[in-house]
Design a protein around this motif. Structure first.
Motif, PDB file in Angstrom:
ATOM      1  N   ALA A  14       0.835  -1.205   0.000  1.00  0.00           N
ATOM      2  CA  ALA A  14       0.000   0.000   0.000  1.00  0.00           C
ATOM      3  C   ALA A  14       0.872   1.259   0.000  1.00  0.00           C
ATOM      4  O   ALA A  14       0.554   2.259  -0.665  1.00  0.00           O
ATOM      5  N   ARG A  15       1.995   1.226   0.707  1.00  0.00           N
ATOM      6  CA  ARG A  15       2.916   2.368   0.729  1.00  0.00           C
ATOM      7  C   ARG A  15       3.534   2.589  -0.653  1.00  0.00           C
ATOM      8  O   ARG A  15       3.697   3.732  -1.106  1.00  0.00           O
ATOM      9  N   LEU A  16       3.866   1.475  -1.323  1.00  0.00           N
ATOM     10  CA  LEU A  16       4.442   1.602  -2.661  1.00  0.00           C
ATOM     11  C   LEU A  16       3.420   2.169  -3.638  1.00  0.00           C
ATOM     12  O   LEU A  16       3.751   2.984  -4.512  1.00  0.00           O
ATOM     13  N   ASP A  17       2.161   1.733  -3.527  1.00  0.00           N
ATOM     14  CA  ASP A  17       1.092   2.300  -4.361  1.00  0.00           C
ATOM     15  C   ASP A  17       0.993   3.809  -4.143  1.00  0.00           C
ATOM     16  O   ASP A  17       0.848   4.582  -5.100  1.00  0.00           O
ATOM     17  N   GLN A  18       1.045   4.215  -2.880  1.00  0.00           N
ATOM     18  CA  GLN A  18       0.953   5.636  -2.543  1.00  0.00           C
ATOM     19  C   GLN A  18       2.120   6.415  -3.148  1.00  0.00           C
ATOM     20  O   GLN A  18       1.951   7.517  -3.690  1.00  0.00           O
ATOM     21  N   LEU A  19       3.305   5.806  -3.082  1.00  0.00           N
ATOM     22  CA  LEU A  19       4.493   6.454  -3.637  1.00  0.00           C
ATOM     23  C   LEU A  19       4.380   6.592  -5.151  1.00  0.00           C
ATOM     24  O   LEU A  19       4.745   7.625  -5.731  1.00  0.00           O
ATOM     25  N   ALA A  20       3.881   5.552  -5.812  1.00  0.00           N
ATOM     26  CA  ALA A  20       3.737   5.580  -7.269  1.00  0.00           C
ATOM     27  C   ALA A  20       2.778   6.680  -7.697  1.00  0.00           C
ATOM     28  O   ALA A  20       3.003   7.366  -8.711  1.00  0.00           O
ATOM     29  N   ILE A  21       1.705   6.871  -6.931  1.00  0.00           N
ATOM     30  CA  ILE A  21       0.728   7.909  -7.263  1.00  0.00           C
ATOM     31  C   ILE A  21       1.323   9.296  -7.053  1.00  0.00           C
ATOM     32  O   ILE A  21       1.177  10.192  -7.894  1.00  0.00           O
ATOM     33  N   SER A  22       2.024   9.487  -5.924  1.00  0.00           N
ATOM     34  CA  SER A  22       2.560  10.813  -5.605  1.00  0.00           C
ATOM     35  C   SER A  22       3.712  11.205  -6.528  1.00  0.00           C
ATOM     36  O   SER A  22       3.870  12.371  -6.882  1.00  0.00           O
ATOM     37  N   ARG A  23       4.533  10.229  -6.938  1.00  0.00           N
ATOM     38  CA  ARG A  23       5.687  10.532  -7.789  1.00  0.00           C
ATOM     39  C   ARG A  23       5.315  10.580  -9.279  1.00  0.00           C
ATOM     40  O   ARG A  23       6.079  11.102 -10.083  1.00  0.00           O
ATOM     41  N   GLU A  24       4.183   9.973  -9.631  1.00  0.00           N
ATOM     42  CA  GLU A  24       3.778   9.851 -11.036  1.00  0.00           C
ATOM     43  C   GLU A  24       4.905   9.235 -11.861  1.00  0.00           C
ATOM     44  O   GLU A  24       5.203   9.647 -12.980  1.00  0.00           O
ATOM     45  N   ASP A  25       5.523   8.208 -11.259  1.00  0.00           N
ATOM     46  CA  ASP A  25       6.653   7.524 -11.898  1.00  0.00           C
ATOM     47  C   ASP A  25       6.148   6.209 -12.500  1.00  0.00           C
ATOM     48  O   ASP A  25       5.659   5.334 -11.785  1.00  0.00           O
ATOM     49  N   GLU A  26       6.282   6.069 -13.819  1.00  0.00           N
ATOM     50  CA  GLU A  26       5.754   4.884 -14.502  1.00  0.00           C
ATOM     51  C   GLU A  26       6.466   3.605 -14.058  1.00  0.00           C
ATOM     52  O   GLU A  26       5.848   2.560 -13.900  1.00  0.00           O
ATOM     53  N   THR A  27       7.784   3.692 -13.835  1.00  0.00           N
ATOM     54  CA  THR A  27       8.548   2.511 -13.417  1.00  0.00           C
ATOM     55  C   THR A  27       8.100   2.035 -12.038  1.00  0.00           C
ATOM     56  O   THR A  27       7.884   0.838 -11.818  1.00  0.00           O
ATOM     57  N   ILE A  28       7.953   2.984 -11.116  1.00  0.00           N
ATOM     58  CA  ILE A  28       7.490   2.613  -9.774  1.00  0.00           C
ATOM     59  C   ILE A  28       6.071   2.059  -9.845  1.00  0.00           C
ATOM     60  O   ILE A  28       5.715   1.101  -9.143  1.00  0.00           O
ATOM     61  N   GLY A  29       5.256   2.633 -10.730  1.00  0.00           N
ATOM     62  CA  GLY A  29       3.888   2.137 -10.892  1.00  0.00           C
ATOM     63  C   GLY A  29       3.856   0.694 -11.369  1.00  0.00           C
ATOM     64  O   GLY A  29       3.047  -0.118 -10.893  1.00  0.00           O
ATOM     65  N   GLU A  30       4.751   0.349 -12.320  1.00  0.00           N
ATOM     66  CA  GLU A  30       4.812  -1.036 -12.811  1.00  0.00           C
ATOM     67  C   GLU A  30       5.258  -1.987 -11.696  1.00  0.00           C
ATOM     68  O   GLU A  30       4.725  -3.098 -11.562  1.00  0.00           O
ATOM     69  N   LEU A  31       6.255  -1.555 -10.911  1.00  0.00           N
ATOM     70  CA  LEU A  31       6.705  -2.381  -9.787  1.00  0.00           C
ATOM     71  C   LEU A  31       5.586  -2.567  -8.758  1.00  0.00           C
ATOM     72  O   LEU A  31       5.413  -3.652  -8.198  1.00  0.00           O
ATOM     73  N   ILE A  71      -3.362  -0.013   9.046  1.00  0.00           N
ATOM     74  CA  ILE A  71      -2.337   0.997   8.753  1.00  0.00           C
ATOM     75  C   ILE A  71      -2.364   1.300   7.261  1.00  0.00           C
ATOM     76  O   ILE A  71      -2.313   0.383   6.427  1.00  0.00           O
ATOM     77  N   LEU A  72      -2.434   2.581   6.923  1.00  0.00           N
ATOM     78  CA  LEU A  72      -2.496   3.004   5.530  1.00  0.00           C
ATOM     79  C   LEU A  72      -1.091   3.113   4.938  1.00  0.00           C
ATOM     80  O   LEU A  72      -0.089   3.093   5.655  1.00  0.00           O
ATOM     81  N   GLY A  73      -1.051   3.270   3.616  1.00  0.00           N
ATOM     82  CA  GLY A  73       0.230   3.369   2.934  1.00  0.00           C
ATOM     83  C   GLY A  73       1.039   4.579   3.353  1.00  0.00           C
ATOM     84  O   GLY A  73       2.275   4.549   3.304  1.00  0.00           O
ATOM     85  N   ASN A  74       0.359   5.663   3.766  1.00  0.00           N
ATOM     86  CA  ASN A  74       1.083   6.862   4.196  1.00  0.00           C
ATOM     87  C   ASN A  74       1.406   6.859   5.683  1.00  0.00           C
ATOM     88  O   ASN A  74       1.856   7.869   6.233  1.00  0.00           O
ATOM     89  N   GLY A  75       1.145   5.711   6.350  1.00  0.00           N
ATOM     90  CA  GLY A  75       1.426   5.602   7.774  1.00  0.00           C
ATOM     91  C   GLY A  75       0.266   5.992   8.666  1.00  0.00           C
ATOM     92  O   GLY A  75       0.342   5.848   9.890  1.00  0.00           O
ATOM     93  N   GLY A  76      -0.818   6.506   8.060  1.00  0.00           N
ATOM     94  CA  GLY A  76      -1.989   6.881   8.842  1.00  0.00           C
ATOM     95  C   GLY A  76      -2.795   5.667   9.279  1.00  0.00           C
ATOM     96  O   GLY A  76      -2.478   4.516   8.942  1.00  0.00           O
ATOM     97  N   ILE A  77      -3.861   5.935  10.038  1.00  0.00           N
ATOM     98  CA  ILE A  77      -4.710   4.872  10.578  1.00  0.00           C
ATOM     99  C   ILE A  77      -6.122   5.019  10.020  1.00  0.00           C
ATOM    100  O   ILE A  77      -6.648   6.130   9.932  1.00  0.00           O
ATOM    101  N   ALA A  78      -6.725   3.891   9.653  1.00  0.00           N
ATOM    102  CA  ALA A  78      -8.130   3.873   9.235  1.00  0.00           C
ATOM    103  C   ALA A  78      -8.881   2.896  10.118  1.00  0.00           C
ATOM    104  O   ALA A  78      -8.406   1.781  10.369  1.00  0.00           O
ATOM    105  N   MET A  79     -10.048   3.319  10.605  1.00  0.00           N
ATOM    106  CA  MET A  79     -10.879   2.451  11.426  1.00  0.00           C
ATOM    107  C   MET A  79     -11.694   1.507  10.538  1.00  0.00           C
ATOM    108  O   MET A  79     -12.221   1.921   9.495  1.00  0.00           O
ATOM    109  N   ILE A  80     -11.786   0.248  10.956  1.00  0.00           N
ATOM    110  CA  ILE A  80     -12.582  -0.737  10.232  1.00  0.00           C
ATOM    111  C   ILE A  80     -13.950  -0.813  10.901  1.00  0.00           C
ATOM    112  O   ILE A  80     -14.049  -1.068  12.109  1.00  0.00           O
ATOM    113  N   LEU A  81     -15.001  -0.589  10.131  1.00  0.00           N
ATOM    114  CA  LEU A  81     -16.341  -0.498  10.699  1.00  0.00           C
ATOM    115  C   LEU A  81     -16.931  -1.872  10.972  1.00  0.00           C
ATOM    116  O   LEU A  81     -16.787  -2.804  10.168  1.00  0.00           O
TER     117      LEU A  81
END
Length: 675
Positions: A317-334, A651-661
């Motif tokens: 999930a952290r890698l997905d977040q990084l790929a979105i924020s960087r807009e890097d095609e290589t990271i997105g493929e990984l 735990i979210l990809g950015n290190g934040g917390i989400a409650m599960i309902l």
């Protein structure tokens, strides 16, 4: 404790389960040959393997059980309820003896008492033959058969704690045999077994009895058993004697017991096919098991694997977040490739942890049988859906609640035989235990055809205990649910089975700790149905990520039906609920912003997620639907453990917390506070 003892105890436990299930089947159908063989093989295997790992007392005790069932197999003894009850007692004694190779004095006395009772049924059976070092002197009839057996123990036999002597002694007990023991070579490692045994035996016990001797080691050792004609047997005796593998006296003793030759003589060319294996022929590859191989893995290792998979999901999930924020095609493929691999690993890990619920169902047949007899009732247990799989962690924690429910059905639900007959019911009551997958959850139902719940009696007792005010009369469903209150019981007297007010509250607490729900339905005079709804796993779930201002929440995907747009101008009641239009009707809905008091600007157009619990539909209104998310469930700390409507956090990809309902709890809370 040695590895051999650990393996022995685990496998003995499995054989005891097979024995108990076979005995319970035989209780209903005493002449079932297949179940008789299962029971015999279970005792035979425990007897042989216990001797190999030093449980001598257990081996001797189980020998008497094996003797009893050997008589049953041969038709010399008919199974009765008394014998089955006795063997079940012996099964419990074996459970006790598995604690240590050397039993305590009290255990020995219990064994002797049970053996004395067993011998009342086995008197007249053939005594255990005197065992000799090389040739057993059991009298052979003209119907005896000749066999050769080549045995090559596994190379790890010594380190596994296995011994060939108990097997040889058991063979000598079946007939007259000569044993040749040789080394296949000089081992560089002194712990490596290079023994080879060539055995010639004359017996009237039959080939199956000989194969049963090697039942415990046949998967790991090389066993080659072949029937021989009298001519081939004599031929091999002569060869063994000439080669010095059997002494002249042993060879003569066996020669004198060879049965007369058949009228059909073997041709000389047939000797080669029927020759007993010589040591130099022993390089044959060990056969592979035809069935799928399986291994046993400790629970802690499976838990550790699931924890690592959970951490991998969070990292992905952290890698997905990084790929979105960087807009890097290589990271997105990984990120996409890691997502695919982590999904596959997650599914494989789930599959490893999933077990059929039938492994738990099987334990309850003995409980129902023994308890119904203790209560003087005639009750049959029916099961369905035994192949339904769920997480082993959930399965283990489910056993105790089911025991409470079954005991309750037996004691409170099913009537006495005379009462049932007077009411026009069959004398035998029925309890049905079934499981199924429904809408991504496990549904377990325990139903009985007993008297049902007496709402008037429950309400009277509840008022007496101060649970319900004297001037208030709840609806029938609410009255029935009072039985889940701590300390509540309608039993007239305290017994070993019930009456102390403990049980049903424990059931509800245990099920809710598994993120499950318990529902109860009852019809007076017809019976009661208790339905348990559970998630299939408590580790990782598929979720729908939603947002309210800056806060993130996860709704379990298994309960989500669809998402619709709703207007923020629609006001809510004080408890946060409102009605929203859905297709051709209205659905009650809850704004998470108001329920959790989330600050921030409310959008003009909101998103309402339509969910379901059982047959009830409900809406959860949020600011934004983000999308699908693999969710690793983390337990909440003590401060948040009792937060209503929340089952855990992730735990979210950015290190934040989400409650599960906890959707079911949200619906219950809204319904209970509805105006």
């Amino acid at each position: 404790m040695s590895d051999a003892e650990t393996v022995f105890r685990e496998e003995a436990g499995e054989h005891l389960e097979n024995l108990e299930q076979a005995l319970l089947c035989l209780d209903a159908t005493p002449n079932d040959a297949e179940q008789i063989n299962i029971a015999f093989r279970a005792m035979h295997t425990i007897k042989g393997s216990s001797g190999m790992v030093g449980f001598e007392h257990l081996s001797e005790f189980t020998h008497h059980l094996e003797t009893l069932f050997e008589r049953v197999r041969s038709g010399g003894l008919e199974l009765t309820a008394e014998i089955i009850n006795l063997v079940l007692e012996c099964k419990d004694q074996i459970d006790d003896l598995l604690r240590s190779p050397v039993p305590e004095n009290a255990q020995i006395q219990s064994s002797l008492a049970l053996v004395g009772r067993l011998q009342q049924f086995t008197d007249g059976a053939s005594a255990r033959p005197e065992q000799h070092a090389s040739v057993g002197c059991k009298d052979q009839s003209a119907g005896s058969n000749c066999y050769s057996i080549f045995v090559r123990p596994a190379a790890t036999a010594f380190t596994d704690g296995m011994d060939v002597l108990p097997l040889i002694r058991e063979l000598q007990g079946l007939g007259a045999c000569g044993v040749s023991l040789r080394l296949a070579g000089t081992p560089e490692d002194p712990e490596r077994c290079v023994l080879e045994l060539q055995i010639l035996i004359i017996t009237d016990a039959g080939e199956n009895a000989l194969r049963d001797v090697f039942l415990f080691v046949c998967e790991d050792w090389q066993i080659d058993l072949r029937p021989l004609s009298p001519e081939a047997f004599r031929h091999n005796l002569n060869r063994f004697s000439a080669a010095g593998w059997l002494t002249e006296d042993k060879a003569k003793a066996l020669q004198s017991l060879v049965p007369p030759a058949d009228t059909e003589r073997l041709q000389a060319s047939d000797y080669q096919a029927h020759r007993t294996r010589l040591p130099e022929q022993s390089a044959k590859e060990t056969r592979l098991a035809e069935s799928e191989l399986s291994i046993k893995v400790p629970q802690r290792k499976l838990d550790a694997l699931m924890d690592q998979v959970g951490e991998l999901v969070i990292l992905q999930a952290r890698l997905d977040q990084l790929a979105i924020s960087r807009e890097d095609e290589t990271i997105g493929e990984l990120a996409e490739e890691l997502d695919r691999l982590s999904n596959n690993l997650r599914e494989t890990t789930f599959d490893i942890r999933m077990l059929p619920i039938g492994s738990t169902f099987g334990r309850f047949r003995r409980l129902v049988r023994d308890l119904s007899r203790e209560l003087g009732k005639n009750v049959a247990l029916e099961t369905a859906g035994a192949g339904t799989e769920l997480d082993k962690v959930v399965l283990d924690k489910l056993a105790d609640p089911l025991v409470h429910l079954l005991r309750n059905s037996l004691d409170h639900g099913i009537e006495m035989p005379e009462t049932r007959l007077a009411a026009g019911k069959p004398e035998k009551g029925t309890i049905r235990l079934e499981a199924a997958h429904e809408q991504g959850r496990i549904i377990i139902r325990i139903s009985d055809d007993g008297a049902g719940l007496d709402a008037g009696r429950i309400l009277e007792k509840a008022r007496k205990n101060g649970l319900v005010p004297q001037d208030v009369t709840p609806d029938t469903e609410a009255i029935y649910n009072l039985i889940f209150e701590p300390g509540f019981s309608t039993a007239a007297r305290v017994s070993d089975v019930s009456g102390r007010g403990v049980g049903m509250d424990v059931v509800r607490t245990s099920i809710e700790s598994l993120q499950g729900r318990v529902q109860l339905q009852s019809e007076p005079g017809e019976g009661t149905v208790i339905t348990i709804s559970l998630p299939m796993t408590l580790a990782i779930i598929d979720g729908l990520m939603v947002a309210v201002s800056g806060e993130r929440f996860v709704i379990p995907l298994a309960v989500v039906d669809e998402c619709i747009e709703t207007r923020a101008s629609e006001s809510s009641r004080e408890n946060g609920s409102r009605l929203v239009k859905h297709r051709d009707g209205l659905v009650p809905s809850l704004r998470l912003r108001e329920w959790f008091a989330v600050a921030g600007q409310q959008p003009d157009i909101e998103q309402t997620v339509i969910v379901h619990v059982d047959k009830e539909r409900f809406g959860i209104t949020v600011d934004e639907v983000i999308g699908h998310s693999q969710t690793v469930i983390k337990s909440l700390g003590r401060l948040y453990r009792d937060a209503e409507g929340v089952m855990g956090a992730t735990i979210l990809g950015n290190g934040g917390i989400a409650m599960i309902l906890d959707v079911a709890e949200l619906i219950d809370d809204i319904n209970s506070t509805a105006v």
